[in-house]
Scaffold this motif. Structure first.
Motif, mmCIF file in Angstrom:
data_model
loop_
_atom_site.group_PDB
_atom_site.id
_atom_site.type_symbol
_atom_site.label_atom_id
_atom_site.label_comp_id
_atom_site.label_asym_id
_atom_site.label_seq_id
_atom_site.Cartn_x
_atom_site.Cartn_y
_atom_site.Cartn_z
ATOM 1 N N HIS A 79 42.859 37.816 19.669
ATOM 2 C CA HIS A 79 41.898 38.633 18.931
ATOM 3 C C HIS A 79 42.028 40.076 19.396
ATOM 4 O O HIS A 79 42.386 40.343 20.546
ATOM 5 C CB HIS A 79 40.466 38.144 19.177
ATOM 6 C CG HIS A 79 40.246 36.716 18.777
ATOM 7 N ND1 HIS A 79 39.898 36.345 17.492
ATOM 8 C CD2 HIS A 79 40.336 35.558 19.492
ATOM 9 C CE1 HIS A 79 39.765 35.028 17.436
ATOM 10 N NE2 HIS A 79 40.037 34.526 18.635
ATOM 11 N N GLU A 80 41.721 40.978 18.495
ATOM 12 C CA GLU A 80 41.739 42.401 18.812
ATOM 13 C C GLU A 80 40.362 42.969 18.504
ATOM 14 O O GLU A 80 40.017 43.245 17.359
ATOM 15 C CB GLU A 80 42.823 43.114 18.002
ATOM 16 C CG GLU A 80 43.008 44.561 18.410
ATOM 17 C CD GLU A 80 44.189 45.205 17.698
ATOM 18 O OE1 GLU A 80 44.435 46.392 17.954
ATOM 19 O OE2 GLU A 80 44.850 44.519 16.902
ATOM 20 N N GLY A 81 39.546 43.096 19.548
ATOM 21 C CA GLY A 81 38.193 43.601 19.345
ATOM 22 C C GLY A 81 37.206 42.510 18.992
ATOM 23 O O GLY A 81 37.388 41.336 19.323
ATOM 24 N N ASP A 82 36.136 42.891 18.298
ATOM 25 C CA ASP A 82 35.021 41.989 18.008
ATOM 26 C C ASP A 82 35.372 41.023 16.873
ATOM 27 O O ASP A 82 36.134 41.359 15.961
ATOM 28 C CB ASP A 82 33.785 42.794 17.603
ATOM 29 C CG ASP A 82 33.356 43.801 18.664
ATOM 30 O OD1 ASP A 82 33.831 43.697 19.813
ATOM 31 O OD2 ASP A 82 32.554 44.690 18.337
ATOM 32 N N TYR A 83 34.802 39.820 16.938
ATOM 33 C CA TYR A 83 35.040 38.834 15.888
ATOM 34 C C TYR A 83 33.922 37.799 15.886
ATOM 35 O O TYR A 83 33.161 37.665 16.854
ATOM 36 C CB TYR A 83 36.391 38.143 16.065
ATOM 37 C CG TYR A 83 36.585 37.414 17.386
ATOM 38 C CD1 TYR A 83 36.382 36.036 17.497
ATOM 39 C CD2 TYR A 83 36.999 38.101 18.530
ATOM 40 C CE1 TYR A 83 36.578 35.367 18.705
ATOM 41 C CE2 TYR A 83 37.195 37.437 19.733
ATOM 42 C CZ TYR A 83 36.983 36.079 19.819
ATOM 43 O OH TYR A 83 37.167 35.417 21.008
ATOM 44 N N THR A 84 33.810 37.066 14.803
ATOM 45 C CA THR A 84 32.899 35.932 14.699
ATOM 46 C C THR A 84 33.707 34.659 14.887
ATOM 47 O O THR A 84 34.661 34.409 14.135
ATOM 48 C CB THR A 84 32.187 35.914 13.339
ATOM 49 O OG1 THR A 84 31.357 37.081 13.228
ATOM 50 C CG2 THR A 84 31.311 34.673 13.193
ATOM 51 N N LEU A 85 33.335 33.878 15.896
ATOM 52 C CA LEU A 85 34.052 32.627 16.147
ATOM 53 C C LEU A 85 33.562 31.546 15.202
ATOM 54 O O LEU A 85 34.360 30.877 14.539
ATOM 55 C CB LEU A 85 33.872 32.201 17.605
ATOM 56 C CG LEU A 85 34.633 30.974 18.046
ATOM 57 C CD1 LEU A 85 36.138 31.164 17.889
ATOM 58 C CD2 LEU A 85 34.307 30.633 19.505
ATOM 59 N N PHE A 86 32.245 31.355 15.149
ATOM 60 C CA PHE A 86 31.598 30.435 14.228
ATOM 61 C C PHE A 86 30.283 31.069 13.795
ATOM 62 O O PHE A 86 29.807 32.020 14.447
ATOM 63 C CB PHE A 86 31.329 29.078 14.908
ATOM 64 C CG PHE A 86 32.575 28.332 15.305
ATOM 65 C CD1 PHE A 86 33.465 27.878 14.350
ATOM 66 C CD2 PHE A 86 32.847 28.066 16.644
ATOM 67 C CE1 PHE A 86 34.620 27.193 14.711
ATOM 68 C CE2 PHE A 86 33.983 27.376 17.019
ATOM 69 C CZ PHE A 86 34.876 26.933 16.047
ATOM 70 N N PRO A 87 29.657 30.585 12.735
ATOM 71 C CA PRO A 87 28.367 31.147 12.343
ATOM 72 C C PRO A 87 27.362 31.125 13.504
ATOM 73 O O PRO A 87 27.192 30.109 14.170
ATOM 74 C CB PRO A 87 27.915 30.227 11.202
ATOM 75 C CG PRO A 87 29.199 29.729 10.619
ATOM 76 C CD PRO A 87 30.123 29.560 11.790
ATOM 77 N N GLY A 88 26.755 32.259 13.759
ATOM 78 C CA GLY A 88 25.808 32.363 14.851
ATOM 79 C C GLY A 88 26.427 32.551 16.216
ATOM 80 O O GLY A 88 25.708 32.557 17.226
ATOM 81 N N LEU A 89 27.748 32.722 16.283
ATOM 82 C CA LEU A 89 28.433 32.896 17.559
ATOM 83 C C LEU A 89 29.487 34.001 17.412
ATOM 84 O O LEU A 89 30.549 33.792 16.826
ATOM 85 C CB LEU A 89 29.089 31.589 18.010
ATOM 86 C CG LEU A 89 29.745 31.598 19.395
ATOM 87 C CD1 LEU A 89 28.738 31.980 20.475
ATOM 88 C CD2 LEU A 89 30.349 30.227 19.710
ATOM 89 N N ASP A 90 29.150 35.168 17.943
ATOM 90 C CA ASP A 90 30.021 36.332 17.853
ATOM 91 C C ASP A 90 30.587 36.673 19.228
ATOM 92 O O ASP A 90 29.956 36.409 20.263
ATOM 93 C CB ASP A 90 29.247 37.540 17.309
ATOM 94 C CG ASP A 90 28.736 37.310 15.899
ATOM 95 O OD1 ASP A 90 29.468 36.699 15.097
ATOM 96 O OD2 ASP A 90 27.602 37.732 15.598
ATOM 97 N N VAL A 91 31.767 37.278 19.221
ATOM 98 C CA VAL A 91 32.442 37.660 20.459
ATOM 99 C C VAL A 91 32.732 39.156 20.392
ATOM 100 O O VAL A 91 33.134 39.671 19.340
ATOM 101 C CB VAL A 91 33.732 36.855 20.664
ATOM 102 C CG1 VAL A 91 34.332 37.132 22.038
ATOM 103 C CG2 VAL A 91 33.467 35.352 20.498
ATOM 104 N N HIS A 92 32.517 39.843 21.525
ATOM 105 C CA HIS A 92 32.662 41.302 21.553
ATOM 106 C C HIS A 92 33.525 41.714 22.741
ATOM 107 O O HIS A 92 33.338 41.242 23.864
ATOM 108 C CB HIS A 92 31.295 41.973 21.660
ATOM 109 C CG HIS A 92 30.399 41.695 20.497
ATOM 110 N ND1 HIS A 92 30.314 42.531 19.394
ATOM 111 C CD2 HIS A 92 29.563 40.649 20.245
ATOM 112 C CE1 HIS A 92 29.456 42.017 18.529
ATOM 113 N NE2 HIS A 92 28.985 40.879 19.022
ATOM 114 N N LEU A 93 34.452 42.619 22.486
ATOM 115 C CA LEU A 93 35.290 43.193 23.530
ATOM 116 C C LEU A 93 34.477 44.221 24.310
ATOM 117 O O LEU A 93 33.908 45.143 23.730
ATOM 118 C CB LEU A 93 36.520 43.860 22.909
ATOM 119 C CG LEU A 93 37.432 44.641 23.852
ATOM 120 C CD1 LEU A 93 38.046 43.744 24.910
ATOM 121 C CD2 LEU A 93 38.520 45.360 23.053
#
Length: 255
Positions: free
Chosen positions: A151-165
């Motif tokens: 991943h490059e930067g922020d993304y949504t893994l699943f609904p209600g679960l986000d990942v941030h650099l």
């Protein structure tokens, strides 16, 4: 459906003050770090955050392993073979060991972290100290096995679960924001070793970029918002601030 967030302690260590905080006085009393992996479940999916270290690596670094992380998962009814998604917050020894214990998982990692762990910065002993070469080599092998999702930067893994650099502590450090049953929960990992670091702007003595660590504290507060929870990566108070899961020692439910 909201996410259930479990913090599972698998190891602990007593460290001098100057090993806990930058510019700390080595004559101050010893302090404790606890080591966690985190399990997130929404009723349909199960996500493991980080994979810890094993007894051999812990022995080399004078950390006390309480139980293998896979054993900790079994205590909450999750087999390592059943894990399909692992988010590696970064590749330091205490977060990215035991990769081969999860044979059916795909591993989510920032491009920036793999570049950091395998690039020119590792020519410098101080920068490579928190990495285990064997762990990094296993991660590279997983890339060749097509089991790493970059991943490059922020993304949504699943609904209600986000990942941030966030970066800072390690150059590709990522944190998770889960929609908990009552409020957002930020699984900060090493973006905040101890909860008190965020307000005090204290910095753990291992970092890739000092300014990014401090900016990361501001970002954690933004992600949590006024009602959310920041879950620090190594804080012993996690075990006293949250209720035990099913009465199990070393496992708490964060909500």
């Amino acid at each position: 459906m909201p996410w259930e967030i479990l913090a599972l302690r698998y190891a602990t260590a007593e460290l001098r003050r100057d090993h806990l905080v930058l510019d700390g006085d080595p004559h101050d009393r010893m302090g404790r770090l606890d080591y966690f992996v985190w399990l997130l479940r929404d009723g349909r999916r199960t996500v493991l955050v980080d994979t810890g270290f094993d007894a051999e690596e812990g022995g080399r670094r004078d950390r006390h392993l309480l139980r293998h992380p896979a054993e900790a998962l079994e205590r909450v009814g999750v087999r390592a073979d059943d894990i399909e998604d692992v988010v590696l917050t970064h590749l330091h020894f205490d977060h990215a060991g035991n990769l081969d214990a999860f044979p059916n998982a795909r591993f989510h990692l920032q491009d920036r972290e793999m570049s950091f762990a395998t690039g020119r910065c590792m020519c410098h002993a101080r920068m490579r100290r928190p990495f285990s070469i064997e762990h990094v080599v296993k991660a590279v092998r997983l890339v060749y096995d097509e089991r790493v999702v970059f991943h490059e930067g922020d993304y949504t893994l699943f609904p209600g679960l986000d990942v941030h650099l966030i970066g800072g502590h390690s150059m590709g450090l990522q944190v998770l924001v889960a929609a908990g049953p009552m409020r957002p929960v930020v699984v900060a990992s090493d973006a905040a070793h101890l909860g008190a670091f965020v307000a005090a702007k204290d910095v753990f003595p291992v970092f890739g970029d000092y300014a990014e660590v401090l900016e990361g504290y501001r970002r954690l507060q933004e992600l949590a918002g006024p009602e959310g929870v920041i879950l620090p990566g190594h804080d012993p108070q996690v075990l006293t601030e949250w209720p035990l899961y099913a009465g199990l020692e070393d496992i708490v439910t964060v909500a």
